[in-house]
Design an enzyme around this catalytic site. Structure first.
Site, PDB file in Angstrom:
ATOM      1  N   THR A1032     -55.208  47.312 -16.910  1.00  0.00           N
ATOM      2  CA  THR A1032     -54.606  46.064 -17.373  1.00  0.00           C
ATOM      3  C   THR A1032     -55.139  45.642 -18.738  1.00  0.00           C
ATOM      4  O   THR A1032     -54.496  44.854 -19.436  1.00  0.00           O
ATOM      5  CB  THR A1032     -54.891  44.932 -16.370  1.00  0.00           C
ATOM      6  OG1 THR A1032     -56.302  44.831 -16.153  1.00  0.00           O
ATOM      7  CG2 THR A1032     -54.199  45.200 -15.048  1.00  0.00           C
ATOM      8  N   CYS A1033     -56.301  46.187 -19.110  1.00  0.00           N
ATOM      9  CA  CYS A1033     -56.860  45.809 -20.404  1.00  0.00           C
ATOM     10  C   CYS A1033     -56.003  46.295 -21.559  1.00  0.00           C
ATOM     11  O   CYS A1033     -56.002  45.695 -22.636  1.00  0.00           O
ATOM     12  CB  CYS A1033     -58.274  46.339 -20.557  1.00  0.00           C
ATOM     13  SG  CYS A1033     -58.388  48.128 -20.369  1.00  0.00           S
ATOM     14  N   VAL A1034     -55.254  47.398 -21.339  1.00  0.00           N
ATOM     15  CA  VAL A1034     -54.385  47.925 -22.393  1.00  0.00           C
ATOM     16  C   VAL A1034     -52.936  47.987 -21.934  1.00  0.00           C
ATOM     17  O   VAL A1034     -52.113  48.660 -22.549  1.00  0.00           O
ATOM     18  CB  VAL A1034     -54.864  49.327 -22.844  1.00  0.00           C
ATOM     19  CG1 VAL A1034     -56.175  49.226 -23.589  1.00  0.00           C
ATOM     20  CG2 VAL A1034     -54.996  50.271 -21.648  1.00  0.00           C
TER      21      VAL A1034
END
Length: 1065
Positions: A1032-1034
């Site tokens: 989810t960070c990217v």
């Protein structure tokens, strides 16, 4: 005597052995002293000679004057006696003899010599001396005979006109007014001199016919000097007052029309101009208002325009400075709570922020109660009704009435809404000309102002179009406060546009005076006018007039500036837009500016520049003290003209920002004129500017692995809210924050926070802090959140939680993270500084809302319902009564005050009960988001900004802005199958997938092109039994190479519904 002592010239020798020789400077000082002594002696001699000459002159003059007095006494009424009297000047004894002789002599003997020019000239000067003596000492022993002698001289006739003309040229009315004011008011009515002065005041008005060249200047001087006497009706004896009023040529007052500006200009240049104009208004109200029948249409037109121009020159709030003790709150122990109760009483009738500051900062003369009472008749219902009756009979009177109401509302803002309500209530009485609102609408619709966006509205030729437009805007703004949504969307019942709209009648029901079609056209005209006034309003630097029109034909006669006109138009426009926001009736593009001169790209760039300059101003204001001592600042031209605010730039009102920033003025006051998508883009640009100013870049915020400047926080799953509250309380949330989750076993979860974990933390945090089971929030019937009004929610610990939640929500908005939470509209209205409406109460307390609507339309006597100004509050099973105003338990609800009661009850439930909680929440939010940024949106749009649009996910838009990695591209068979599977998902499954990949279930406000980084897919092996994973960070979906669509669908559904943590990837 010995002979050698006689030789004084012989050199003297000191045998003591010491010698004293004078120096040159000593000699010079000695010579100078001797010269000054001689000069002083000469001055003394000259002074003595002058004193002697003066004494001889005075003695001779006294002797000569005595000889003149003897000659005068021998021929008091003759030419010789008059010449002697003129030579004697203000000799009170001689003037007394002459006055007494005139009073005791038959008039034919007094005027026996009147055919001679010498006699007339001498009598004119003697009359002036007598009048001057009276003005100096109106209660002297000779004053009564002086006044009686003047009355004899001014008896109708040619001689009287000649004497009066001379006196008028030599300040006749000024001397009369001075004499009036030198008589103590307590003695005035009983003093016989007052009756004579009253008769002399009106005597010249009957000597000249209205067609003469002297009549109008005489009437003008009479009005200026006599009607500015304080408490004039109280000074005139009751027996004399009717004859005084009847002697005033009221039917001829309209002849003063060409001289109105000269009269007001003269008053403005007097030493006590404000006091003089205040007393002029008070005396006119007392003497003229009961006699409108004598005026005629022309007279009423002049009178209303004259009052408007006088009122327009007075400072705002001058009529509120009354000399009376302030009311005290009995319970001094309540402190701020008691003050809050008092403030709540002025909910509907409160002044706008800028007007309130202006009224408080100005110094006014203190009005006595008599003057204030007389001025108060101007805004009384009886007076307004009588003027409305006259206005219905004449278009010219209606136009003058419009200007008068505008002027009265401007100078007396605390009574403005009462006057407007009276006009609206009186509109239901019928009349051949229809109601004032519809009459004004016909005038406005026929004018060119507002037909299109453009600077033509500043053309002086359009001056006459402004008064009806401004009053219509004010009246309709007031009507919006009195109408519920059901009444707003109903049609008018008659030509007047009102149905039973009487504040003292059987009910307060009011139907919309304008049809929906007319309202759409009216709102478009207001929008064009408002936008032009924000975008192109003349300023002092442009050389254009700062007022609407330089002559008295328009609203400038009422004292309105362009800025004040803009504020009134904006208020009405925003009120109409608020109704449309709740239940649309305007076409979708009806609120957007359609001017070809407005390029949105240029507008955005200009807004960015203005915001950057404001940010610089905020930074420079913080560093002012240091700069003054350590360096020299050179602000831009905009910053040099920036007004000061106690709270810095954030403390500026929308109206203040509009005065020096056109783009931000539009965005803060009429934001709906700009497309929502453009405003969202501007909002994001403002955030980026703020980040640049703070030195925050995208690498540190999103993909900065190894970046050392982040704040690192560990959060336990299941304790997200408490750990966040404890560990983020003192953290600067504008900077990057790295979150590490700790699982139930105390181990940190794998994964590096590049932004996605923080978004997941936000989502979990919001679920907890907005959970109604925690006691901080309640929901209405629409499942919308608002602060819990119970007392325990106002305790310091709870308020700290509200403040923390506000900071967290502000962080989400700052970062562009959508939060799945919905707030009640009345709660968000407080954030934007907007007033809640009675209809907002329907979603909070339906039963109370129905009760207030019943009371509003109740046709019986409200006192039969046994209501008072209190409200019952139930807290944890205990009911207590809260007073809505001080002493409210002793004030019954009546026909006259029920609208105020309804307003106060709704205000208590919608605002006052949650005031502390809301202030704490908004305090935290404002640490992250500037108020002027939020003012670009209304309540509904702020909700969208917080939680996004609950709209279907557009797969075509998502696919267009998706990146691929590894083996995948848009034509790869697995990717083709993936999009086919997504096409078969329902919207809930699509949102679940979106949350699985991005940690947010709603699409970005401006489409997936705004998702940073873009939605991405890459391969993750060939094992068909493996579930898809995500980073989810990217915003990355790791999709295995599944062999068919069925398996892919099963695995994707299993993954997005498993609820696993970040370890899944």
């Amino acid at each position: 005597m010995l002979p050698f002592y006689e030789n004084e010239r012989k050199r003297k020798i000191n045998l003591g052995g010491s010698t004293r020789v004078s120096s040159a400077s000593d000699l010079l000082d000695s010579v100078k002293a001797q010269r000054e002594a001689r000069l002083e002696q000469k001055r003394r001699q000259d002074s003595a000679l002058r004193i002697q000459a003066f004494y001889r002159g005075r003695s001779q003059a006294s002797a000569t004057k005595e000889e003149v007095r003897k000659t005068f006494r021998n021929d008091v009424l003759g030419i010789t006696g008059l010449r002697c009297l003129v030579l004697l000047g203000l000799d009170e004894a001689a003037l007394g003899i002459w006055s007494q002789t005139v009073c005791s002599t038959a008039p034919e003997q007094v005027f026996a010599l009147s055919k001679g020019q010498s006699w007339l000239t001498l009598v004119q000067r003697v009359a002036l001396s007598v009048l001057t003596s009276v003005s100096r000492s109106p209660l002297s022993p000779n004053s009564l005979s002086h006044l009686q002698a003047l009355t004899v001289l001014l008896s109708p006739g040619d001689v009287a006109r000649a004497i009066t003309s001379y006196l008028l040229k030599h300040d006749y009315y000024s001397l009369i007014a001075t004499a009036f004011q030198h008589i103590p008011e307590a003695k005035s009515k009983k003093a016989p001199q007052t009756t004579s002065l009253t008769n002399l005041a009106v005597a010249p008005l009957s000597l000249y016919p209205p067609t003469s060249s002297t009549f109008v200047p005489t009437l003008s001087k009479f009005l200026v000097h006599i009607f500015t006497i304080p408490h004039l009706p109280n000074r005139i004896p009751l027996a004399t007052l009717p004859s005084f009023v009847s002697s005033i040529p009221i039917s001829q007052l309209h002849l003063l029309s060409p001289h109105t500006s000269q009269i007001t200009s003269f008053l403005a240049h007097q030493p006590n101009s404000v006091e003089a104009r205040v007393h002029l208004v008070a005396n006119c109200s007392m003497i003229f208002s009961p006699h409108y029948a004598r005026f005629g249409n022309q007279g009423v037109v002049w009178y209303l325009r004259f009052l408007a121009e006088v009122l327009g020159g007075l400072p705002v709030g001058v009529f509120d400075s009354v000399a009376q003790p302030k009311s005290k709150v009995k319970d001094k122990g309540k402190g701020k709570e008691a003050a809050m109760v008092v403030d709540s009483a002025a909910v509907t009738w409160a002044l706008p922020e800028d007007e309130a500051q202006q009224a408080q900062s100005s110094e006014f003369p203190i009005l006595d109660t008599k003057t204030h009472t007389r001025i108060s008749t101007l805004q009384s219902q009886a007076h307004i009704d009588s003027l409305l009756l006259l206005a219905r009979r004449s278009q010219a009177v209606q136009e003058a009435f419009v200007i008068f109401v505008l002027a009265l509302g401007r100078v007396w803002p605390t009574k403005r809404e009462g006057v407007l309500s009276t006009i609206l209530a009186s509109g239901g009485s019928g009349g051949s000309g229809g109601g004032l609102v519809r009459g004004l609408w016909r005038d406005v619709r026929g004018n060119s102002v507002g037909k299109d966006v453009g600077v033509s509205i500043f053309d002086p030729r359009n001056a006459s179009a402004w008064p009806p437009l401004l009053l219509l805007a004010e009246l309709y703004s007031q009507a919006l406060q009195m109408m519920g949504d059901d009444e707003f969307f109903s049609s008018a019942s008659g030509p007047s546009g009102f149905s039973g709209a009487s504040s003292t009648g059987s009910g307060l029901g009011m139907k919309n005076p304008l049809t929906m079609e007319e309202l759409v056209l009216f709102s478009r005209m207001l929008l064009n006018v408002a936008f032009t006034l924000y975008w192109s309003m003349p300023t002092a630097t442009t050389g254009s007039s700062s007022t609407i029109t330089p002559n008295a034909s328009g609203a400038a006669a009422a004292g309105y500036s362009w800025e004040e006109a803009r504020e009134k138009v904006t208020r009405c426009l925003v009120g109409i837009h608020a109704r449309d926001s709740r239940k649309p009736f305007v076409p979708p593009d009806g609120w957007l500016v359609t001017s070809s001169a407005l390029d949105m790209r240029t507008f955005v760039q200009a807004a960015m520049l203005e915001e950057q300059q404001l940010a610089e101003a905020a930074a420079s204001s913080v560093d002012d003290a240091a700069m003054n001592t350590d360096g020299e600042s050179r602000p831009s031209s905009l910053l040099r003209n920036l007004p000061k605010s106690r709270n810095g730039v954030s403390g500026f009102s929308a109206r203040t920002i509009a005065s020096f920033s056109p783009c931000l003025g539009v965005l803060n006051n009429i934001p709906f004129a700009i497309p929502f998508e453009v405003r969202v883009a501007i909002f994001r640009q403002f955030v980026r500017l703020d980040m640049q100013r703070l030195g925050i870049d995208d690498r540190s915020r999103r993909g900065g692995w190894g970046y050392g400047g982040k704040t690192r926080v560990s959060v336990r799953r299941g304790m997200v809210a408490q750990d966040g509250f404890d560990r983020l309380g003192d953290v600067d949330l504008k900077g990057p924050v790295e979150i590490t989750f700790v699982d139930q076993f105390g181990a940190e979860e794998a994964g590096i926070d590049g932004g996605g974990v923080f978004k997941e933390f936000f989502t979990d945090l919001c679920k907890e802090v907005f959970d109604t089971d925690r006691g901080l929030w309640l929901v209405n019937g629409k499942n919308e959140l608002y602060p819990n009004p119970h007392a325990y929610a106002t305790e310091p610990h709870s308020l700290n939680w509200y403040r923390f939640i506000g900071r967290i929500l502000g962080k989400a908005m700052y970062e562009g993270i959508l939060v799945d939470v919905a707030f009640a509209g009345f709660f968000l209205a407080k954030l934007l500084g907007k007033q809640s409406f009675l209809d907002d109460l329907a979603s909070l307390d339906p039963d109370l809302y129905k009760g207030l609507i019943f009371l509003k339309h109740y046709e019986g006597n409200p006192e039969d319902l046994s209501l008072n100004f209190t409200i019952a509050v139930d807290e944890l099973g205990v009911t207590r009564n809260v007073e809505l105003i001080p002493g409210g338990s002793d004030i019954s609800v009546t026909k006259e005050n029920r609208l105020k009661y309804i307003t106060l009850v709704s205000h208590y439930r919608l605002s006052r009960q949650i005031r502390k909680q809301s202030e704490a929440f908004f305090e935290g939010l404002k640490e992250m988001i500037e108020v002027r940024w939020l003012r670009m949106f209304n309540q509904q749009e702020v909700q969208i900004l917080i939680g996004g649009v609950n709209a279907p996910i557009d797969l075509d838009d998502l696919r267009e802005h998706t990146n691929y990695g590894g083996l995948y591209d848009d034509r790869h068979p697995v990717i083709v199958a993936f999009w086919k599977v997504l096409n078969g998902f329902d919207q809930e499954q699509r949102r679940a997938l979106l949350r699985f990949v991005t940690s947010c279930s709603r699409p970005p406000l401006l489409g997936f092109k705004e998702l940073v980084p873009n939605f991405s897919i890459r391969d993750s092996g060939t094992d068909s039994h493996r579930l898809p994973t995500s980073s989810t960070c990217v915003n990355l979906l790791k999709l295995p190479l599944y062999s068919n669509e069925r398996i892919m669908r099963e695995k994707i559904v299993q993954a997005i519904t498993s609820g696993a943590g970040f370890d899944l990837s």
